[in-house]
Design a protein around this motif. Structure first.
Motif, PDB file in Angstrom:
ATOM      1  N   HIS A 177      35.659  42.882 -44.467  1.00  0.00           N
ATOM      2  CA  HIS A 177      34.058  43.379 -44.383  1.00  0.00           C
ATOM      3  C   HIS A 177      33.080  42.478 -45.557  1.00  0.00           C
ATOM      4  N   SER A 178      33.703  41.617 -46.137  1.00  0.00           N
ATOM      5  CA  SER A 178      32.995  40.866 -47.359  1.00  0.00           C
ATOM      6  C   SER A 178      32.856  39.445 -47.179  1.00  0.00           C
ATOM      7  N   SER A 179      32.022  38.789 -47.688  1.00  0.00           N
ATOM      8  CA  SER A 179      31.737  37.504 -47.757  1.00  0.00           C
ATOM      9  C   SER A 179      31.620  36.817 -49.157  1.00  0.00           C
ATOM     10  N   LYS A 207      28.908  29.116 -48.700  1.00  0.00           N
ATOM     11  CA  LYS A 207      27.920  29.996 -48.350  1.00  0.00           C
ATOM     12  C   LYS A 207      28.381  31.266 -47.476  1.00  0.00           C
ATOM     13  N   GLU A 208      28.473  32.375 -48.073  1.00  0.00           N
ATOM     14  CA  GLU A 208      28.989  33.451 -47.249  1.00  0.00           C
ATOM     15  C   GLU A 208      29.925  33.420 -46.291  1.00  0.00           C
ATOM     16  N   ILE A 209      31.194  32.768 -46.994  1.00  0.00           N
ATOM     17  CA  ILE A 209      32.291  32.428 -45.949  1.00  0.00           C
ATOM     18  C   ILE A 209      33.272  33.677 -46.089  1.00  0.00           C
ATOM     19  N   SER A 210      34.002  33.724 -45.004  1.00  0.00           N
ATOM     20  CA  SER A 210      35.111  34.666 -45.016  1.00  0.00           C
ATOM     21  C   SER A 210      36.360  34.206 -45.882  1.00  0.00           C
ATOM     22  N   HIS A 232      29.505  39.830 -51.340  1.00  0.00           N
ATOM     23  CA  HIS A 232      28.742  40.726 -50.581  1.00  0.00           C
ATOM     24  C   HIS A 232      29.721  41.424 -49.679  1.00  0.00           C
ATOM     25  N   ASN A 233      29.555  42.634 -49.605  1.00  0.00           N
ATOM     26  CA  ASN A 233      30.189  43.638 -48.755  1.00  0.00           C
ATOM     27  C   ASN A 233      29.270  44.212 -47.541  1.00  0.00           C
ATOM     28  N   ARG A 234      29.506  43.735 -46.397  1.00  0.00           N
ATOM     29  CA  ARG A 234      28.413  44.083 -45.454  1.00  0.00           C
ATOM     30  C   ARG A 234      28.838  45.602 -45.003  1.00  0.00           C
ATOM     31  N   GLU A 235      30.028  46.210 -45.326  1.00  0.00           N
ATOM     32  CA  GLU A 235      30.039  47.844 -44.983  1.00  0.00           C
ATOM     33  C   GLU A 235      29.277  48.541 -45.869  1.00  0.00           C
ATOM     34  N   THR A 236      29.228  48.260 -47.215  1.00  0.00           N
ATOM     35  CA  THR A 236      28.809  49.230 -48.076  1.00  0.00           C
ATOM     36  C   THR A 236      27.509  48.560 -48.637  1.00  0.00           C
TER      37      THR A 236
END
Length: 305
Positions: A177-179, A207-210, A232-236
């Motif tokens: 869930h993170s980049s 830049k915001e890679i997995s 950055h955690n998209r879920e939280t």
């Protein structure tokens, strides 16, 4: 707020404000082994389950202080015409991560002033011989949603010494869930033993890679200023930004096999094996402190949730 507490029987310091809470063990490297986002109650760092777990794997828990950072090839280098030997503690060949990450530090100051919570510790080195008389003062400040890290290195001895410092900061990182983002201008080419060859190849910032199933143990040259790693955690919705001042000229990024739930953005003032590289200090970041001199470097961790 500052409290003296126990972690698995070891004396520790807990410091907190309305946003963050940290836990530090001065007697083991002055390591901040926990950083909690109080808004969500979530731990941000890889925290050891016990003191034994910390001592068994000190690099992958909390914020170990590296002086000097990473490897010295064959544990040997020449400075001012003298050959110096550091202990061999990695794959029976190299010295790695320096002399302070598992040593006792002295608590020199604790205070709460104008909303800023400050913990200050210091270590005085006697060994190895080249660092006899060296000291490091480490200051952690909680200021709102920011944890500031300040390190002051001083030469209290009679001879100059080369030095570098870094942090093997281990963040929890949900790969699904993170980049991850990173400012960098180039990548160091490494040998199979993670020693820089001296060559670099150009590379764009991440830049915001997995990082899912993307193993990293790579070294990068940073920009002259404005450097940061962002998780950055998209879920939280939580974003953790790790910033450095211009003293930190390099990053090493390590995340095991990319499936272990952590990432280590390691800011370094000098690149791995800088003591042995036939390159300018501007490229390697290696610094020299003369007797009586001191130098201060700064990083900070900001948490937005």
């Amino acid at each position: 707020m500052i409290k003296h507490v126990l972690f698995d029987g070891k004396e520790a310091i807990q410091a907190s404000n309305d946003y963050l809470q940290l836990l530090m063990i001065p007697s083991f490297g002055s390591n901040v082994i926990s950083l909690i986002d109080k808004k969500t109650g979530k731990e941000l760092l890889v925290k050891p389950d016990s003191f034994a777990a910390l001592t068994e794997n000190p690099m992958l828990n909390g914020i170990p202080v590296l002086f000097p950072p990473n490897r010295i090839e064959n544990g040997t280098f020449i400075f001012n015409g003298i050959t110096h030997h550091f202990p061999i503690n990695e794959i029976d060949k190299h010295h790695i991560h320096g002399f302070v990450y598992d040593q006792p530090w002295q608590v020199t100051n604790e205070k709460e002033e104008q909303g800023v919570v400050t913990i200050q510790t210091m270590i005085q080195l006697d060994q190895p011989a080249i660092y006899k008389g060296a000291s490091i003062q480490l200051t952690y400040e909680l200021d709102g949603a920011v944890l500031r890290q300040t390190a002051t290195v001083k030469n209290n001895g009679d001879e100059p010494f080369p030095w570098g410092i870094g942090y093997h900061t281990s963040f929890l990182f949900d790969e699904k869930h993170s980049s991850f983002s990173l400012t960098k201008k180039s990548q160091w080419l490494l040998t199979d033993e993670a020693i820089p060859t001296g060559e670099q190849v150009p590379g764009e910032p991440m830049k915001e890679i997995s990082l899912q199933a993307m193993p990293l143990d790579d070294a990068y040259a940073a920009f002259d200023e404005g450097n940061e790693a962002v998780m950055h955690n998209r879920e939280t919705g939580c974003t953790v930004t790790y910033r450095t001042d211009s003293s930190f000229k390099h990053w090493v990024i390590y995340n095991g096999n990319g499936k272990e739930g952590f990432v280590c953005p390691e800011p370094y003032t000098c690149i791995t094996n800088a003591f042995n590289m036939n390159l300018s200090p501007e490229e390697t970041g290696l610094r020299i402190l003369m007797p009586g001199e001191e130098d201060t470097v700064r990083t900070e961790i900001e948490v937005i949730s």
